[in-house]
Design a protein around this motif. Sequence first.
Motif, PDB file in Angstrom:
ATOM      1  N   CYS A  77       0.833  -1.211   0.000  1.00 26.98           N
ATOM      2  CA  CYS A  77       0.000   0.000   0.000  1.00 26.98           C
ATOM      3  C   CYS A  77       0.863   1.256   0.000  1.00 26.98           C
ATOM      4  O   CYS A  77       0.560   2.230  -0.687  1.00 26.98           O
ATOM      5  N   SER A  83      -4.173   3.867   0.983  1.00 23.51           N
ATOM      6  CA  SER A  83      -4.380   3.945   2.421  1.00 23.51           C
ATOM      7  C   SER A  83      -4.048   2.612   3.086  1.00 23.51           C
ATOM      8  O   SER A  83      -4.356   1.549   2.553  1.00 23.51           O
ATOM      9  N   THR A  84      -3.457   2.686   4.265  1.00 22.68           N
ATOM     10  CA  THR A  84      -3.170   1.479   5.038  1.00 22.68           C
ATOM     11  C   THR A  84      -4.194   1.286   6.159  1.00 22.68           C
ATOM     12  O   THR A  84      -4.003   0.453   7.030  1.00 22.68           O
ATOM     13  N   GLU A  85      -5.276   2.054   6.112  1.00 19.93           N
ATOM     14  CA  GLU A  85      -6.331   1.887   7.119  1.00 19.93           C
ATOM     15  C   GLU A  85      -7.220   0.688   6.804  1.00 19.93           C
ATOM     16  O   GLU A  85      -7.955   0.213   7.652  1.00 19.93           O
ATOM     17  N   PHE A  86      -7.184   0.213   5.578  1.00 19.44           N
ATOM     18  CA  PHE A  86      -7.936  -0.958   5.124  1.00 19.44           C
ATOM     19  C   PHE A  86      -9.441  -0.832   5.362  1.00 19.44           C
ATOM     20  O   PHE A  86     -10.115  -1.810   5.676  1.00 19.44           O
ATOM     21  N   THR A  87      -9.973   0.383   5.204  1.00 16.14           N
ATOM     22  CA  THR A  87     -11.412   0.576   5.375  1.00 16.14           C
ATOM     23  C   THR A  87     -12.188   0.193   4.125  1.00 16.14           C
ATOM     24  O   THR A  87     -13.315  -0.248   4.206  1.00 16.14           O
ATOM     25  N   ASN A  88     -11.581   0.360   2.943  1.00 19.60           N
ATOM     26  CA  ASN A  88     -12.291  -0.032   1.724  1.00 19.60           C
ATOM     27  C   ASN A  88     -11.562  -1.115   0.934  1.00 19.60           C
ATOM     28  O   ASN A  88     -12.016  -1.532  -0.110  1.00 19.60           O
ATOM     29  N   LEU A  89     -10.424  -1.551   1.419  1.00 19.92           N
ATOM     30  CA  LEU A  89      -9.647  -2.650   0.825  1.00 19.92           C
ATOM     31  C   LEU A  89      -9.373  -2.472  -0.668  1.00 19.92           C
ATOM     32  O   LEU A  89      -9.502  -3.404  -1.453  1.00 19.92           O
ATOM     33  N   THR A  90      -8.974  -1.283  -1.048  1.00 22.80           N
ATOM     34  CA  THR A  90      -8.586  -1.017  -2.440  1.00 22.80           C
ATOM     35  C   THR A  90      -7.523  -1.999  -2.902  1.00 22.80           C
ATOM     36  O   THR A  90      -7.531  -2.447  -4.039  1.00 22.80           O
TER      37      THR A  90
END
Length: 114
Positions: A77, A83-90
Motif C-alpha cells: 500500500c 491507504s493502510t487503514e484498510f477501510t475499503n480494501l482497495t
Amino acid sequence: MAHLCPVWAYADYIHATQITDGYLFQRMMAAEWFLERFHLNLLDIKIDYFPYGTHSFHHGSCQWMSIDLCWHLHQICEWGGWSTEFTNLTIMKYLISWNDNPLYPDQRDFFKFD
C-alpha cells in the motif's frame, strides 16, 4: 531490481539508440506511446490486448510483491500510494484481478529471466 525499473529501461533505450531530439523523447515518455507498444507486444504473443492497459502494471507489480517478494500489505500500500487503514480494501482489487488466467500454471514465470 533495477532491471524492472521503467525509468532505467527508458534511459538504457535512449542511450542505446542515441536519441537526442527532445520532442521525440517527450513523445516516447507519453503513456499513449508506451501503451501502443505494449499492445503490439501482446499481439506478438497472441494475447488479446483489450483488457490490458498501463494500470495492468500496478496489478502485476502488487501480485508479484505479495507472492514472490512476500511483502506485507502495508508495504504494498505504501508503494502504491494507497491507504493502510484498510477501510475499503482497495488493495484487494490489485491482488485479485478479474483477468487473471487460471489456465497458466504459474503466471509468475514472466519474471524469471533464466
